[in-house]
Design a protein around this motif. Sequence first.
Motif, mmCIF file in Angstrom:
data_model
loop_
_atom_site.group_PDB
_atom_site.id
_atom_site.type_symbol
_atom_site.label_atom_id
_atom_site.label_comp_id
_atom_site.label_asym_id
_atom_site.label_seq_id
_atom_site.Cartn_x
_atom_site.Cartn_y
_atom_site.Cartn_z
ATOM 1 N N ALA A 301 -4.585 -9.035 20.741
ATOM 2 C CA ALA A 301 -4.463 -8.559 19.359
ATOM 3 C C ALA A 301 -3.020 -8.660 18.879
ATOM 4 O O ALA A 301 -2.751 -9.022 17.720
ATOM 5 N N ILE A 302 -2.068 -8.345 19.759
ATOM 6 C CA ILE A 302 -0.647 -8.463 19.406
ATOM 7 C C ILE A 302 -0.282 -9.909 19.132
ATOM 8 O O ILE A 302 0.386 -10.229 18.143
ATOM 9 N N THR A 303 -0.722 -10.808 19.998
ATOM 10 C CA THR A 303 -0.416 -12.231 19.821
ATOM 11 C C THR A 303 -0.954 -12.756 18.498
ATOM 12 O O THR A 303 -0.246 -13.424 17.741
ATOM 13 N N ILE A 304 -2.217 -12.462 18.217
ATOM 14 C CA ILE A 304 -2.843 -12.953 16.990
ATOM 15 C C ILE A 304 -2.116 -12.418 15.761
ATOM 16 O O ILE A 304 -1.823 -13.153 14.815
ATOM 17 N N THR A 305 -1.802 -11.119 15.763
ATOM 18 C CA THR A 305 -1.153 -10.501 14.603
ATOM 19 C C THR A 305 0.261 -11.031 14.401
ATOM 20 O O THR A 305 0.649 -11.379 13.279
ATOM 21 N N VAL A 306 1.045 -11.093 15.468
ATOM 22 C CA VAL A 306 2.425 -11.574 15.371
ATOM 23 C C VAL A 306 2.468 -13.020 14.899
ATOM 24 O O VAL A 306 3.226 -13.368 13.979
ATOM 25 N N MET A 307 1.659 -13.876 15.482
ATOM 26 C CA MET A 307 1.672 -15.295 15.129
ATOM 27 C C MET A 307 1.176 -15.523 13.702
ATOM 28 O O MET A 307 1.701 -16.365 12.970
ATOM 29 N N THR A 308 0.168 -14.753 13.294
ATOM 30 C CA THR A 308 -0.371 -14.909 11.938
ATOM 31 C C THR A 308 0.652 -14.487 10.893
ATOM 32 O O THR A 308 0.901 -15.207 9.908
ATOM 33 N N LEU A 309 1.250 -13.315 11.078
ATOM 34 C CA LEU A 309 2.222 -12.833 10.090
ATOM 35 C C LEU A 309 3.504 -13.671 10.116
ATOM 36 O O LEU A 309 4.171 -13.817 9.087
ATOM 37 N N ALA A 310 3.857 -14.248 11.262
ATOM 38 C CA ALA A 310 4.988 -15.174 11.308
ATOM 39 C C ALA A 310 4.693 -16.406 10.471
ATOM 40 O O ALA A 310 5.580 -16.935 9.775
ATOM 41 N N THR A 311 3.455 -16.871 10.497
ATOM 42 C CA THR A 311 3.043 -18.007 9.658
ATOM 43 C C THR A 311 3.164 -17.659 8.184
ATOM 44 O O THR A 311 3.656 -18.454 7.373
ATOM 45 N N VAL A 312 2.715 -16.458 7.842
ATOM 46 C CA VAL A 312 2.786 -15.997 6.445
ATOM 47 C C VAL A 312 4.230 -15.951 5.964
ATOM 48 O O VAL A 312 4.553 -16.422 4.860
ATOM 49 N N HIS A 313 5.132 -15.415 6.784
ATOM 50 C CA HIS A 313 6.548 -15.347 6.411
ATOM 51 C C HIS A 313 7.158 -16.739 6.311
ATOM 52 O O HIS A 313 7.986 -17.000 5.433
ATOM 53 N N THR A 314 6.749 -17.636 7.191
ATOM 54 C CA THR A 314 7.267 -19.005 7.167
ATOM 55 C C THR A 314 6.901 -19.701 5.857
ATOM 56 O O THR A 314 7.722 -20.429 5.267
ATOM 57 N N LEU A 315 5.678 -19.471 5.390
ATOM 58 C CA LEU A 315 5.193 -20.121 4.168
ATOM 59 C C LEU A 315 5.602 -19.363 2.904
ATOM 60 O O LEU A 315 5.317 -19.822 1.789
ATOM 61 N N GLY A 316 6.245 -18.213 3.050
ATOM 62 C CA GLY A 316 6.698 -17.450 1.892
ATOM 63 C C GLY A 316 5.584 -16.792 1.107
ATOM 64 O O GLY A 316 5.728 -16.549 -0.096
ATOM 65 N N ILE A 317 4.485 -16.469 1.770
ATOM 66 C CA ILE A 317 3.345 -15.839 1.098
ATOM 67 C C ILE A 317 3.557 -14.323 1.056
ATOM 68 O O ILE A 317 3.876 -13.717 2.076
ATOM 69 N N PRO A 318 3.402 -13.704 -0.125
ATOM 70 C CA PRO A 318 3.556 -12.241 -0.211
ATOM 71 C C PRO A 318 2.504 -11.531 0.634
ATOM 72 O O PRO A 318 1.346 -11.953 0.687
ATOM 73 N N VAL A 319 2.919 -10.459 1.293
ATOM 74 C CA VAL A 319 2.010 -9.692 2.157
ATOM 75 C C VAL A 319 1.770 -8.325 1.528
ATOM 76 O O VAL A 319 2.698 -7.552 1.326
ATOM 77 N N THR A 320 0.507 -8.035 1.206
ATOM 78 C CA THR A 320 0.134 -6.716 0.714
ATOM 79 C C THR A 320 -0.394 -5.880 1.878
ATOM 80 O O THR A 320 -0.733 -6.410 2.939
ATOM 81 N N MET A 321 -0.475 -4.582 1.666
ATOM 82 C CA MET A 321 -0.985 -3.713 2.719
ATOM 83 C C MET A 321 -2.430 -4.049 3.062
ATOM 84 O O MET A 321 -2.825 -4.049 4.232
ATOM 85 N N SER A 322 -3.232 -4.357 2.037
ATOM 86 C CA SER A 322 -4.644 -4.674 2.284
ATOM 87 C C SER A 322 -4.794 -5.963 3.090
ATOM 88 O O SER A 322 -5.622 -6.048 3.998
ATOM 89 N N SER A 323 -3.972 -6.968 2.762
ATOM 90 C CA SER A 323 -4.070 -8.226 3.506
ATOM 91 C C SER A 323 -3.576 -8.056 4.943
ATOM 92 O O SER A 323 -4.126 -8.642 5.878
ATOM 93 N N ALA A 324 -2.536 -7.228 5.119
ATOM 94 C CA ALA A 324 -2.030 -6.978 6.473
ATOM 95 C C ALA A 324 -3.065 -6.232 7.306
ATOM 96 O O ALA A 324 -3.269 -6.539 8.493
#
Length: 421
Positions: A301-324
Motif C-alpha cells: 500500500a505504501i509503494t502504490i501510494t508513494v509512486m502514484t502521488l510522485a507521478t501526480v507531482h511530476t505531471l503537475g496535477i493538482p491534488v485534492t483531499m478527495s482524490s488523495a
Amino acid sequence: MKLKTLIKKYNSANLVLRIAIAIVLGSLLGVILPSQKWIGEFGTLFVSALKAIAPVLVFILIVCSLASGKSHLDRRFGRVALLYLTSTLVASLVAMVANFIFPQKLDLANAFGASAAPSGIAEVMHNLLIHAVSNPFAAIVEANYIGILVWSACLGFAIKKIASETTLSVLKDLTASVSLVVRWIINLAPIGIMGVVFISVSTNGIGIFKTYGSLILILVVTMFFMAFVVVPAIVGVMLRRDPYPLVLKCFKSSAVTAFFTRSSAANIPVNMALCKKLGLDSEFYSVSIPLGATINMSGAAITITVMTLATVHTLGIPVTMSSALAVCFLATLGACGTSGVAGGSLLLIPLACTPFGISSDVAMQVVAVGFIIGVIQDSLETALNSSTDVIFTATAEYRAWQKQGKPLPKEFFREHGTEEH
C-alpha cells in the motif's frame, strides 16, 4: 570427524548470528568476486526450496489442523483479518501524508517497458475469486494461496466429519514430516542468504541511489515509520501492554529472511516456525499466516501510494483531499489483491492513477521505475508485509488469552500491578 564437528558447531550457533555473518560475507564476496556467479546459486536454491515447500506445508497444516482440532474458526480470525486490513489502510494514509510533506518527482525518461497491469479494481476482485476456486493441485503447484486456503479448509472440515483415528494419525505424521523438512531448509538460511546478498551486491551495486535516492529515502522512512511506530501502536492499543518486545522479536526473526528472499510465500515456513516459538495455536496460525501473505500488504500500500502521488507531482496535477483519499482506497484494495507476488504491487500503480486521469502509457513508465528500485523497495516491502503477519497473528491470539484470563508470555509482557483484561 572434522566435518561432523563443523556441522555440529554450525547447528549449535545462534541462527540470527549465522545470518548476520552470512550477510557480511555475501556483501564482501559480491564486491571482491562479482564474476563468480556460482556463489549466487546458493541463494537461488534456498529461495526456490522455500517457495516449493511452502504451499505443501500450508495445505497439509490447514487440513490436519481443521481435521483433528477441537476448535473452529472463532473470533480470532475476524480479529486478525481486521488487523490486516486496518494496517494496510493506515499504511496508505501514512504514505499519503509523507508525500504531502515531502513531494517527490520522477525521471520518467529513464524508464523502460514493464508487464501489463490490471485494468481496474473489478479485474483485481475477479482474479481473487477465480484463484479461490482454481484446481487445488494447480493451486499448490502455482503457490496460489487463496486457492490453497479455500480447498484445504474444505478438505479439513470434510475429513473432520468422516475420518477415522487412523486417518488422523497419518495426517499428523505427514504434517510432522513436512515440518521437519522445513526446519532442515530454514537451518540452511545463512548459506542461502549469503548467496542472495551476493547476487544483489554483484548485480546492482549502489548506482540506483544516484538517480532515485530521494524516492528510495521516502519509501524507506515511511516503511520504517509504519514498522516501528504505527504497528507497535496498533498492538499496544489491542493488548494494553508495551508492544516493543514482541514487535522487535518478530522483526528480528521474520523480517531479516523476508528482506533478503523478497518473497512472502518463501517466508511462510519461517513465520510458522516463529509462531510455534511464540506458543500460538497451530490451528489458528496455520490459516492466519497464509491469509496474511494474501491480504496483509502494508508495504505494498505504501509503494502504490508513494509512486502514484510522485507521478501526480511530476505531471503537475493538482491534488485534492478527495482524490488523495481515493488513491488510498484503491491502494488498499489493490494491495490486498497482489497476493504476495514479487513486484505485484507495482502493477497496481496504473489502477491508483485512474482518479487523476493519467494515461496507462505514463503509468507503466512509473511501474518500470519501480522495478529499477525494486532491489530496495521490494525487499523492505516484503519484510514489512511478512513480519507483520506474525505480529498481528500473535496480537489476535494474545488478545483472546486476555479475555480468557490466561497470562501473556512473560518474555514479552511484564506485568505492572494487577492483570488487565
